[in-house]
Design a protein around this motif. Structure first.
Motif, mmCIF file in Angstrom:
data_model
loop_
_atom_site.group_PDB
_atom_site.id
_atom_site.type_symbol
_atom_site.label_atom_id
_atom_site.label_comp_id
_atom_site.label_asym_id
_atom_site.label_seq_id
_atom_site.Cartn_x
_atom_site.Cartn_y
_atom_site.Cartn_z
ATOM 1 N N GLU A 35 0.832 -1.203 0.000
ATOM 2 C CA GLU A 35 0.000 0.000 0.000
ATOM 3 C C GLU A 35 0.865 1.250 0.000
ATOM 4 O O GLU A 35 0.593 2.215 -0.721
ATOM 5 N N TYR A 39 0.950 4.059 -2.820
ATOM 6 C CA TYR A 39 0.614 5.438 -2.449
ATOM 7 C C TYR A 39 1.759 6.393 -2.783
ATOM 8 O O TYR A 39 1.550 7.461 -3.373
ATOM 9 N N SER A 72 -7.787 11.585 1.625
ATOM 10 C CA SER A 72 -7.295 10.220 1.855
ATOM 11 C C SER A 72 -6.917 9.999 3.317
ATOM 12 O O SER A 72 -6.985 8.869 3.812
ATOM 13 N N TYR A 100 -9.126 -0.507 -3.019
ATOM 14 C CA TYR A 100 -7.899 0.193 -3.414
ATOM 15 C C TYR A 100 -7.363 -0.358 -4.736
ATOM 16 O O TYR A 100 -6.937 0.407 -5.610
ATOM 17 N N SER A 128 -8.964 6.925 -2.209
ATOM 18 C CA SER A 128 -9.144 7.528 -0.882
ATOM 19 C C SER A 128 -10.070 6.680 -0.020
ATOM 20 O O SER A 128 -9.838 6.507 1.180
ATOM 21 N N ASP A 131 -8.156 3.680 1.089
ATOM 22 C CA ASP A 131 -7.255 4.099 2.161
ATOM 23 C C ASP A 131 -7.989 4.246 3.483
ATOM 24 O O ASP A 131 -7.436 3.978 4.551
ATOM 25 N N LYS A 135 -5.778 2.086 6.105
ATOM 26 C CA LYS A 135 -4.787 2.736 6.957
ATOM 27 C C LYS A 135 -5.038 2.575 8.457
ATOM 28 O O LYS A 135 -4.103 2.293 9.211
#
Length: 562
Positions: A35, A39, A72, A100, A128, A131, A135
């Motif tokens: 990821e 990103y 994001s 994603y 976004s 994410d 995340k």
């Protein structure tokens, strides 16, 4: 140690015995590596695509990058809440990874086969959304693989945060050098296609480790528990606060009989110790005559000590969170003005190779890859002998050093930019924005080194702070709160840019115009240094008064006896 809630999970759950630890966390690091690879491979060079391919002005492109990074980084607040309250972290990771991957596929199509600007921006914000779930959950899910009740695993977890960030930085650094080179020299379709392949492979690896993971189901909304504390405290506003632990409710069966003798039946509990901050909330846990007279506990009138302390944890972190914003305003310059600044300088290495200006961000990663192992294996053991602290120094001390370095970083950036403009003036290039200024891009090396050291200290510290110092039921939201700093910092950067543009345009030349040779970028950096210094002073004041979470394993069976 983790609970399974099969009724709430729609992916396969395994019993949690003999699971977790490093042999599980390593699979989770792989999906986070991918990821971060994706990103950074996109965000690190996005401003170049917006200005060169879509022909946006520099300030417009910078705002678009900041807005996307901001969105994001704010979506994880929603994703963390959904994961903790309803879906569970493992399920959220799988769903968000699929979203994603879909967004990256659409983005690749938008720059290649379809050549559609609208699809490009739609795909960006699909990323976004992905994410938003990924995340806040990946780091906390990995942290959950270590048992807080085991001294050995607790030490391993502390070290884990350093190596976790090392894996993230490795992914970002490789992408910065490899993917950005492909985008600038072969094509964006090729660069984004590599990101799609890496994401798909990492998701497959993550699913291979499914039988090794400890998986906890959702525990219900943590905000309800917080609301109960405030409502109970307000309802008991006339009750006098007291330090007598015999009057406190320590928890127990939800529908158990409550009296002044209720505590005799409470078992050994793993709870938070009472603290003296925010004493007005203590009223929520005091057993008054009304509580003693009713047969069942009313959660909107009486809360446990741990529940009250969880609310205090959140209140303590809010001002600390705000004091970090300027650090992330400084960080956003890595993806915007520093790239455009570097593009005006001599970037040649030998006769046939030019460094892509966005690839200098990779030097930040290289510095972090050097600093983190030294910090973990050399500094921490040395400092531990001097201070007796398990981590050598406290997490807030570590963060504070990084914040101070970010001030110094903007000072160095301002001096380098002033040097670049002076050379442009000497060579009569002020009105030729597309000309290469005869100054090497390596003049920017010191600020990238400081960025790396500052990141290694501050970001790892923030990850640990927002994992350890939030209630266990809010750890995904805690990770989202840390991540959201980048988002709010990006929006704050947009505000600073807009204000600077507005004021400077009224008084003379724009500080941040398309012609960087005529822009006053050095003055902008000095402004950020001043704002960062002010923010740092506020942080020091808050850090000195911060009370860390205190976990207390107490036998409450003798409390409340008469």
């Amino acid at each position: 140690m983790a609970e399974n809630h099969d009724g709430n999970a729609f992916f396969f759950n395994q019993p949690s015995s003999r699971k977790g630890g490093w042999h599980a966390a390593i699979f989770i690091i792989c999906v986070e590596f991918a990821e971060r690879f994706a990103y950074s491979g996109l965000s690190g060079n996005l401003i170049t695509y917006l200005t060169n391919a879509l022909h946006e002005p520099i300030t417009t492109a910078a705002k678009n990058v900041n807005t996307w990074v901001g969105v994001s980084s704010l979506f994880p607040l929603l994703g963390g809440f959904v994961a903790d309250s309803y879906v569970g972290r493992f399920n959220t990771i799988v769903l968000s990874s699929l979203i994603y991957l879909l967004g990256m596929i659409l983005l690749t199509l938008s720059v290649s086969a379809l050549k559609n600007t609208t699809l490009f921006f739609v795909a960006l914000y699909i990323l976004s959304i992905g994410d938003g779930g990924h995340k806040p959950c990946v780091q906390t899910f990995a942290g959950d693989q270590f048992d807080d009740d085991s001294p050995e695993e607790k030490i391993a977890k502390s070290s884990f945060f350093n190596w976790w960030y090392l894996g993230i930085v490795a992914g970002s650094t490789i992408a910065t050098f490899l993917v950005i080179y492909l985008q600038d020299n072969i094509g964006w379709a090729t660069g984004l296609g590599v990101l799609v392949a890496v994401l798909a492979l990492a998701l497959a690896v993550f699913l291979l480790g499914i039988k090794r993971y400890k998986k906890e189901g959702p525990r219900g909304s943590p905000f309800t528990r917080m609301a109960q504390v405030f409502v109970a405290a307000i309802r008991k506003w006339r009750v006098k606060t007291t330090s007598d632990p015999q009057t406190y409710w320590y928890g127990g069966e939800e529908h158990s009989t409550i009296s002044h003798h209720h505590l005799q039946s409470q078992p050994m509990s793993h709870s938070l110790a009472h603290t003296n901050q925010f004493r007005f909330l203590d009223k929520a846990m005091i057993i008054d005559d009304i509580d003693a007279s009713i047969k069942t506990k009313n959660p909107w009138r009486l809360c446990s000590v741990t529940q009250v302390e969880e609310a205090k944890l959140v209140l303590r972190l809010i001002p600390i969170w705000l004091s970090f914003l300027m650090f992330f305003v400084v960080q956003t310059q890595l993806h915007t003005f520093l790239i455009k600044q570097g593009s005006t300088m001599v970037r040649s290495i030998g006769p046939h190779f030019q460094i892509p200006p966005a690839s200098l961000q990779g030097l930040v990663g290289v510095i972090i890859l050097i600093v983190v192992p030294i910090y973990d294996r050399v500094f921490v053991p040395f400092a531990r002998k001097l201070t007796g602290h398990p981590s050598g120094i406290t997490v807030l001390q570590r963060i504070g050093v990084g914040l101070f370095l970010s001030i110094f970083n903007m000072i160095v950036a301002a001096l380098v930019e002033a040097k670049r403009v002076n050379i442009a003036k000497e060579n009569h290039l002020l009105d030729n924005p597309k000309s290469v200024i005869p100054i090497s891009i390596w003049w920017m090396l010191p600020q990238y080194i400081i960025y790396g050291i500052s990141d290694a200290l501050t970001v790892v510290g923030l990850q640990e702070l927002f994992y350890d110092q939030v209630p266990e039921t809010m750890r995904s939201i805690g990770a989202a709160a840390y991540i959201s700093l980048l988002g709010v910092g990006s929006f704050a950067s947009n505000v600073v840019i807009s204000v600077v543009e507005d004021i400077s345009s009224r008084t003379g030349e724009k500080w941040l115009g398309n012609n960087l040779n005529r822009a006053h970028l050095d003055d902008f950096y000095w402004l950020l240094a001043g704002l960062s210094a002010l923010s740092f002073c506020i942080y020091i004041w808050l850090a000195k008064r911060f009370v860390y979470k205190k976990v207390d394993v107490t036998d409450t069976s003798n409390l409340g006896k008469v």
